[in-house]
Design an enzyme around this catalytic site. Structure first.
Site, mmCIF file in Angstrom:
data_model
loop_
_atom_site.group_PDB
_atom_site.id
_atom_site.type_symbol
_atom_site.label_atom_id
_atom_site.label_comp_id
_atom_site.label_asym_id
_atom_site.label_seq_id
_atom_site.Cartn_x
_atom_site.Cartn_y
_atom_site.Cartn_z
ATOM 1 N N SER A 126 -35.589 61.486 29.159
ATOM 2 C CA SER A 126 -34.304 61.270 29.700
ATOM 3 C C SER A 126 -34.057 61.136 31.089
ATOM 4 O O SER A 126 -34.808 62.006 31.885
ATOM 5 C CB SER A 126 -33.306 62.303 28.990
ATOM 6 O OG SER A 126 -32.310 62.380 29.616
ATOM 7 N N GLU A 128 -31.726 62.426 32.373
ATOM 8 C CA GLU A 128 -31.180 63.833 32.995
ATOM 9 C C GLU A 128 -32.419 64.512 33.879
ATOM 10 O O GLU A 128 -32.118 65.475 34.307
ATOM 11 C CB GLU A 128 -30.812 64.606 31.743
ATOM 12 C CG GLU A 128 -29.426 64.160 31.132
ATOM 13 C CD GLU A 128 -28.392 64.433 32.095
ATOM 14 O OE1 GLU A 128 -28.228 65.857 32.389
ATOM 15 O OE2 GLU A 128 -27.813 63.595 32.749
ATOM 16 N N TYR A 150 -30.849 71.342 29.171
ATOM 17 C CA TYR A 150 -31.372 70.162 28.502
ATOM 18 C C TYR A 150 -32.360 69.372 29.330
ATOM 19 O O TYR A 150 -33.300 69.028 28.931
ATOM 20 C CB TYR A 150 -29.861 69.139 28.120
ATOM 21 C CG TYR A 150 -30.558 67.919 27.708
ATOM 22 C CD1 TYR A 150 -30.786 67.691 26.270
ATOM 23 C CD2 TYR A 150 -30.655 66.883 28.541
ATOM 24 C CE1 TYR A 150 -31.161 66.395 25.836
ATOM 25 C CE2 TYR A 150 -31.073 65.623 28.161
ATOM 26 C CZ TYR A 150 -31.262 65.438 26.711
ATOM 27 O OH TYR A 150 -31.741 64.009 26.146
HETATM 28 O O1 F7E Z 1 -21.484 62.682 29.688
HETATM 29 C C1 F7E Z 1 -18.856 63.428 32.253
HETATM 30 C C2 F7E Z 1 -19.935 64.305 32.057
HETATM 31 O O2 F7E Z 1 -22.056 63.780 27.464
HETATM 32 C C3 F7E Z 1 -21.536 61.790 30.793
HETATM 33 C C4 F7E Z 1 -27.061 62.240 26.629
HETATM 34 O O3 F7E Z 1 -27.517 61.285 25.648
HETATM 35 O O4 F7E Z 1 -27.388 60.830 28.333
HETATM 36 C C5 F7E Z 1 -26.467 61.681 27.515
HETATM 37 O O5 F7E Z 1 -26.076 62.645 28.519
HETATM 38 C C6 F7E Z 1 -20.694 62.208 32.101
HETATM 39 C C7 F7E Z 1 -21.180 63.466 32.625
HETATM 40 O O6 F7E Z 1 -23.719 62.195 28.774
HETATM 41 C C8 F7E Z 1 -16.399 64.354 29.777
HETATM 42 O O7 F7E Z 1 -19.634 65.605 32.933
HETATM 43 C C9 F7E Z 1 -16.339 63.795 31.900
HETATM 44 O O8 F7E Z 1 -21.235 63.375 33.868
HETATM 45 O O9 F7E Z 1 -21.697 61.288 27.694
HETATM 46 P P1 F7E Z 1 -22.084 62.654 28.517
HETATM 47 P P2 F7E Z 1 -24.929 62.845 29.604
HETATM 48 O O10 F7E Z 1 -24.736 64.308 30.010
HETATM 49 O O11 F7E Z 1 -24.990 61.920 30.569
HETATM 50 C C10 F7E Z 1 -28.606 61.248 28.663
HETATM 51 C C11 F7E Z 1 -29.475 60.208 29.359
HETATM 52 C C12 F7E Z 1 -29.288 62.213 27.671
HETATM 53 O O12 F7E Z 1 -30.502 62.189 27.535
HETATM 54 C C13 F7E Z 1 -28.272 62.894 26.777
HETATM 55 O O13 F7E Z 1 -29.083 63.356 25.704
HETATM 56 O O14 F7E Z 1 -19.579 62.195 31.595
HETATM 57 N N1 F7E Z 1 -17.545 63.747 31.391
HETATM 58 N N2 F7E Z 1 -15.535 64.085 30.811
HETATM 59 C C14 F7E Z 1 -17.686 64.083 30.197
HETATM 60 N N3 F7E Z 1 -18.833 64.121 29.013
HETATM 61 C C15 F7E Z 1 -18.347 64.625 28.058
HETATM 62 N N4 F7E Z 1 -19.410 64.713 26.921
HETATM 63 N N5 F7E Z 1 -16.900 65.024 27.565
HETATM 64 C C16 F7E Z 1 -15.846 64.797 28.397
HETATM 65 O O15 F7E Z 1 -14.930 65.100 28.023
#
Ligand code: F7E
Length: 328
Positions: A126, A128, A150
């Site tokens: 990932s 990440e 993660y």
């Molecule tokens: O967050 C911000 C949050 O949870 C994206 C997974 O598939 O991609 C994914 O991880 C961004 C972050 O995805 C909310 O803080 C703001 O900066 O959609 P996400 P992620 O963390 O990028 C990678 C490549 C993976 O490998 C992972 O498995 O959005 N954000 N407000 C928020 N995020 C969430 N979930 N909810 C909010 O309300």
């Protein structure tokens, strides 16, 4: 007929990959954990061609049994804790499944495949892992600096995959996938949370969206395009690692712009409230991938662009919520 075993088959990528492999003539086996897992039932309904194999990435002997039963040519390891926010609260579980689970599967493959090393292995790594990025854009050569349990677990999974390739000659690849989304994305991830809420606002079912950090920037692609890259990696003469990304980065604010526009709702600001609950203890501020190697060596290119992705998701969620209303 080639045979593939997929862990994480009940997730977004597992579903896309099951479809792709089936279309390519594979016999598809899906590892599913637990007893009477309702997700297994939904896989049986949606993909009757998938043979469910019981097993758990936390249980080495169950992986050996799953390999013996499915006798795969290819194993795609997509399973594990995938929600970054949750990994802060369940760090040990994340390390055990998302991290050590990779080692268990590699070790099971080594044991079952014996000397001929026939089984090819794909590890879902990932973006990440780049975390607090050391350079922009990020490529296969960019050092890792994970910012969540993660991300740390994924670094272990990536490194142990490379190590098994170098130590035992396994055909093991690591795909460093940047964010990839679509209508099958879970509602907890920011893109789907937004498109689902936009659909409900459009239909008068909801008044606002509560989000966290709106400044984070991500390289968002379409999951259907990304599973193709997974398959391509396992069809090469030599195993290798690849970054899979669009090469574009957008903020959550830009995603909101396009989602509200797709639903013809106008300016999003009056509908969005920020809440500390959705901020993370440490954030990944900016991700943008350089997929030159995948383009050159695999011939992989993403087909769906950012506006196309947002529109696809908004349309899907409006249709889904409208059907729900009509079924009442
Ligand atoms: O967050 C911000 C949050 O949870 C994206 C997974 O598939 O991609 C994914 O991880 C961004 C972050 O995805 C909310 O803080 C703001 O900066 O959609 P996400 P992620 O963390 O990028 C990678 C490549 C993976 O490998 C992972 O498995 O959005 N954000 N407000 C928020 N995020 C969430 N979930 N909810 C909010 O309300």
């Amino acid at each position: 007929m080639p045979r593939a075993l997929v862990t994480g088959i009940t997730g977004q990528d597992g579903r896309h990959l099951a479809e792709l492999l089936h279309a390519k003539g594979y016999e598809v086996f899906g590892l599913v954990k637990g007893q009477n897992n309702p997700k297994a039932e939904s896989i049986r309904e949606e993909f009757p061609f998938v043979e469910i194999v019981p097993g758990d990435l936390a249980d080495f002997s169950s992986l050996v049994s799953a390999l013996e039963r499915s006798r795969p040519d290819e194993v795609y390891n997509l399973g594990g804790v995938s929600f970054v926010a949750m990994s802060f609260n369940q760090a040990e579980l994340t390390a055990n499944i998302t991290g050590l689970g990779v080692l268990r599967m590699l070790e099971a493959i080594r044991l079952v495949s014996g000397e001929d090393r026939r089984i090819r292995f794909y590890q879902a790594s990932s973006s990440e892992m780049f975390g607090k990025v050391r350079e922009t854009p990020q490529s296969e050569l960019t050092p890792f600096h994970p910012r969540s349990p993660y991300g740390v677990a994924k670094v272990f999974g990536h490194d142990i995959t490379v190590n098994y390739r170098e130590s035992y000659g396994l055909y093991a690849c690591s795909g460093i996938l940047f964010n990839h989304e679509g209508p099958r994305r879970g509602l907890e991830f920011v893109t789907r949370k937004i498109t689902h809420a936009v659909a409900r606002i459009k239909l008068g079912l909801q008044q606002e969206i509560v989000l966290g950090n709106l400044d984070a920037k991500r390289d968002w692609g379409y999951a259907g395009d990304y599973v193709e890259a997974m398959w391509l990696m396992l069809q090469q003469p030599e195993p290798d690692d690849f970054v899979i990304a669009t090469g574009e980065t957008h903020s959550i604010g830009e995603f909101l712009d396009l989602a509200f526009r797709a639903a013809e709702l106008g300016d999003w600001h009056p509908y969005v409230r920020q809440d500390k609950r959705f901020f993370r203890p440490a954030e990944v501020d900016l991700l943008v991938g350089d997929a030159t190697k995948a383009r050159t060596k695999l011939g992989w290119v993403p087909r769906v662009d950012f506006p196309g992705l947002v529109e696809m998701m908004v349309r899907h969620d409006i249709d889904m919520e409208s059907r729900r209303i009509n079924a009442r």
